[in-house]
Design an enzyme around this catalytic site. Structure first.
Site, PDB file in Angstrom:
ATOM      1  N   ILE A  15     -35.707  43.269 -69.666  1.00 41.56           N
ATOM      2  CA  ILE A  15     -36.497  42.365 -68.832  1.00 41.56           C
ATOM      3  C   ILE A  15     -35.621  41.634 -67.820  1.00 41.56           C
ATOM      4  O   ILE A  15     -36.029  41.371 -66.691  1.00 41.56           O
ATOM      5  CB  ILE A  15     -37.284  41.352 -69.702  1.00 41.56           C
ATOM      6  CG1 ILE A  15     -38.201  40.482 -68.844  1.00 41.56           C
ATOM      7  CG2 ILE A  15     -36.347  40.484 -70.522  1.00 41.56           C
ATOM      8  CD1 ILE A  15     -39.305  41.198 -68.155  1.00 41.56           C
ATOM      9  N   ALA A  16     -34.387  41.335 -68.209  1.00 44.14           N
ATOM     10  CA  ALA A  16     -33.473  40.652 -67.286  1.00 44.14           C
ATOM     11  C   ALA A  16     -33.070  41.574 -66.140  1.00 44.14           C
ATOM     12  O   ALA A  16     -33.137  41.191 -64.966  1.00 44.14           O
ATOM     13  CB  ALA A  16     -32.243  40.164 -68.034  1.00 44.14           C
ATOM     14  N   ARG A  18     -34.441  44.522 -65.211  1.00 42.98           N
ATOM     15  CA  ARG A  18     -35.552  45.168 -64.503  1.00 42.98           C
ATOM     16  C   ARG A  18     -36.340  44.194 -63.635  1.00 42.98           C
ATOM     17  O   ARG A  18     -36.861  44.574 -62.587  1.00 42.98           O
ATOM     18  CB  ARG A  18     -36.478  45.828 -65.533  1.00 42.98           C
ATOM     19  CG  ARG A  18     -37.732  46.433 -64.988  1.00 42.98           C
ATOM     20  CD  ARG A  18     -38.520  47.147 -66.091  1.00 42.98           C
ATOM     21  NE  ARG A  18     -38.673  46.328 -67.266  1.00 42.98           N
ATOM     22  CZ  ARG A  18     -39.610  45.397 -67.416  1.00 42.98           C
ATOM     23  NH1 ARG A  18     -40.459  45.152 -66.427  1.00 42.98           N
ATOM     24  NH2 ARG A  18     -39.705  44.711 -68.536  1.00 42.98           N
ATOM     25  N   ARG A  38     -22.386  40.017 -75.517  1.00 46.25           N
ATOM     26  CA  ARG A  38     -21.402  40.092 -76.593  1.00 46.25           C
ATOM     27  C   ARG A  38     -20.528  41.331 -76.448  1.00 46.25           C
ATOM     28  O   ARG A  38     -19.496  41.446 -77.106  1.00 46.25           O
ATOM     29  CB  ARG A  38     -22.129  40.074 -77.943  1.00 46.25           C
ATOM     30  CG  ARG A  38     -22.707  38.694 -78.254  1.00 46.25           C
ATOM     31  CD  ARG A  38     -23.561  38.687 -79.488  1.00 46.25           C
ATOM     32  NE  ARG A  38     -23.951  37.331 -79.839  1.00 46.25           N
ATOM     33  CZ  ARG A  38     -24.862  37.018 -80.741  1.00 46.25           C
ATOM     34  NH1 ARG A  38     -25.482  37.984 -81.401  1.00 46.25           N
ATOM     35  NH2 ARG A  38     -25.149  35.763 -81.002  1.00 46.25           N
ATOM     36  N   TYR A  59     -21.649  34.357 -75.060  1.00 44.09           N
ATOM     37  CA  TYR A  59     -22.618  33.423 -74.502  1.00 44.09           C
ATOM     38  C   TYR A  59     -22.012  32.023 -74.380  1.00 44.09           C
ATOM     39  O   TYR A  59     -22.324  31.279 -73.454  1.00 44.09           O
ATOM     40  CB  TYR A  59     -23.863  33.358 -75.385  1.00 44.09           C
ATOM     41  CG  TYR A  59     -24.508  34.700 -75.669  1.00 44.09           C
ATOM     42  CD1 TYR A  59     -24.514  35.720 -74.718  1.00 44.09           C
ATOM     43  CD2 TYR A  59     -25.120  34.946 -76.897  1.00 44.09           C
ATOM     44  CE1 TYR A  59     -25.109  36.934 -74.981  1.00 44.09           C
ATOM     45  CE2 TYR A  59     -25.718  36.168 -77.163  1.00 44.09           C
ATOM     46  CZ  TYR A  59     -25.700  37.159 -76.214  1.00 44.09           C
ATOM     47  OH  TYR A  59     -26.287  38.371 -76.475  1.00 44.09           O
ATOM     48  N   LEU A  75     -32.811  36.861 -74.746  1.00 47.66           N
ATOM     49  CA  LEU A  75     -32.330  37.374 -76.024  1.00 47.66           C
ATOM     50  C   LEU A  75     -33.495  37.678 -76.962  1.00 47.66           C
ATOM     51  O   LEU A  75     -34.623  37.227 -76.747  1.00 47.66           O
ATOM     52  CB  LEU A  75     -31.401  36.346 -76.666  1.00 47.66           C
ATOM     53  CG  LEU A  75     -30.148  35.977 -75.867  1.00 47.66           C
ATOM     54  CD1 LEU A  75     -29.416  34.808 -76.528  1.00 47.66           C
ATOM     55  CD2 LEU A  75     -29.233  37.181 -75.728  1.00 47.66           C
ATOM     56  N   LYS A  98     -40.514  34.337 -73.263  1.00 49.91           N
ATOM     57  CA  LYS A  98     -41.591  34.125 -74.224  1.00 49.91           C
ATOM     58  C   LYS A  98     -41.358  35.040 -75.435  1.00 49.91           C
ATOM     59  O   LYS A  98     -40.691  36.070 -75.304  1.00 49.91           O
ATOM     60  CB  LYS A  98     -42.941  34.384 -73.568  1.00 49.91           C
ATOM     61  CG  LYS A  98     -43.066  35.745 -72.862  1.00 49.91           C
ATOM     62  CD  LYS A  98     -43.191  36.879 -73.831  1.00 49.91           C
ATOM     63  CE  LYS A  98     -42.799  38.198 -73.252  1.00 49.91           C
ATOM     64  NZ  LYS A  98     -42.643  39.236 -74.314  1.00 49.91           N
TER      65      LYS A  98
END
Length: 339
Positions: A15-16, A18, A38, A59, A75, A98
């Site tokens: 999601i990050a 794309r 990581r 992180y 995450l 979410k």
């Protein structure tokens, strides 16, 4: 108005890469300065892909970078609470994917950490920042379709064969209610401007997928005898639709939650027997979400959706999960509204 918010991204989730990072890069008031994983090799690869200047192998390093104003957290669900609180305590504003947390109690802890730090905490429901939802709410408020009698929302897709998918890990907050059921629930609450009084949910808990709910169908009872029916699933044909039924008319929203900037987001209104298409500007809803966040941080504009809204949404999800597991109707207690 030339100021920009400097972001760091925790993780290289799909999601990050794309959607959210491109959305940040295309937005007006944001810039991405750092990315952490990581696996430092993954961080460097993603940073190079997007032209991000810093790549961290932890992180922790990123959240203590003084050049970073805000952190985006994509995450796995079970890490949201920990890293949102740690980022807030490090003096960062936080946009968290979410669902904000795994329970309403966790969301309350995160909201308390935000209040104590004086920083902004927001849940990343990008669709709520798309202009069409303000347009739809205006049509409802105008009375054109009359009093709402029923809302029906769907969000399903089939990813059941994806080995190693974090959505199939029960201890990590896997399952369709957490992953996509949260969309119809937030939409119903947003459109009705009320909280449900009870929830009844039937779910398919799959032993093949660590016993997470791979499909769930629910009924939310709202004040005024308004029923909200929804279904969500990760083991079904793809659907992404919302329908609002009124006494005098109907609003149909194709692609209700996933609407790319190139595909458009038009919707349909039927009133007095006439069905019309309502044109909506083609926009990047992820960019709009990030700019709304930045306006609150940089210019002090009111936060559109506060942590209290996220807590309330998690209470509904808690009730839905309990109903599905125990096969019972769960009543929700009224809660005071907090800023």
């Amino acid at each position: 108005m030339n100021r920009k918010l400097s972001w760091g991204v925790l993780g290289v989730a799909s999601i990050a890469r794309r959607a959210v990072i491109p959305g940040l890069l295309e937005s007006q008031f944001n810039e991405v300065k750092a990315l952490a994983s990581r696996d430092v090799a993954k961080a460097k690869q993603a940073a190079e892909e997007f032209g991000i200047e810093k790549a961290y192998g932890s992180y922790e390093e990123l959240i203590w970078d003084d050049a970073i104003d805000a952190v985006y957290i994509p995450l796995p669900n079970h890490l949201h609470r920990e890293w949102a609180i740690r980022a807030l305590q490090a003096g960062k504003h936080v946009l968290c994917e979410k669902p904000l947390a795994l329970t309403a109690a966790e969301a309350e802890e995160m909201a308390a950490a935000a209040a104590a730090s004086g920083k902004i905490l927001a849940e990343a429901f990008m669709y709520r920042h798309h202009p069409r939802y303000d347009m739809i709410r205006s049509i409802i408020a105008s009375g054109e379709i009359g009093d709402i009698r029923n809302i029906h929302a769907t969000f399903t897709f089939n990813s059941s064969g994806g080995a190693g998918n974090v959505r199939f890990r029960k201890e990590w907050g896997g399952g369709s209610l957490y992953d996509i059921g949260c969309y119809p629930i937030t939409a119903a609450r947003l459109l009705l401007g009320q909280e449900p009084e009870a929830a009844t949910v039937q779910a398919l808990f799959s032993p093949e997928h660590d016993n997470v709910d791979m499909m769930a169908s629910g009924l939310l009872e709202f004040p005024g005898n308004v029923a909200v029916k929804f279904d969500c699933g990760m083991w079904a044909a793809s659907r992404n639709h919302l329908e609002i039924l009124g006494i005098e008319g109907l609003i149909e929203i194709p692609s209700a939650f996933v609407a790319g900037p190139d595909q458009g987001a038009n919707f349909f209104v039927t009133s007095k027997g006439v069905r019309r298409e309502v044109e909506v500007p083609k926009v990047n809803q992820f960019s709009l979400e990030c700019d709304d966040f930045a306006r609150t941080v940089l210019f002090g504009e009111p936060q559109k959706f506060t942590p209290d809204d996220s807590i309330r949404n998690m209470r509904v999800i808690d009730a839905c999960l309990r109903s599905a597991h125990e096969r019972i109707r769960v009543e929700l207690q009224p809660q005071p509204i907090r800023p």
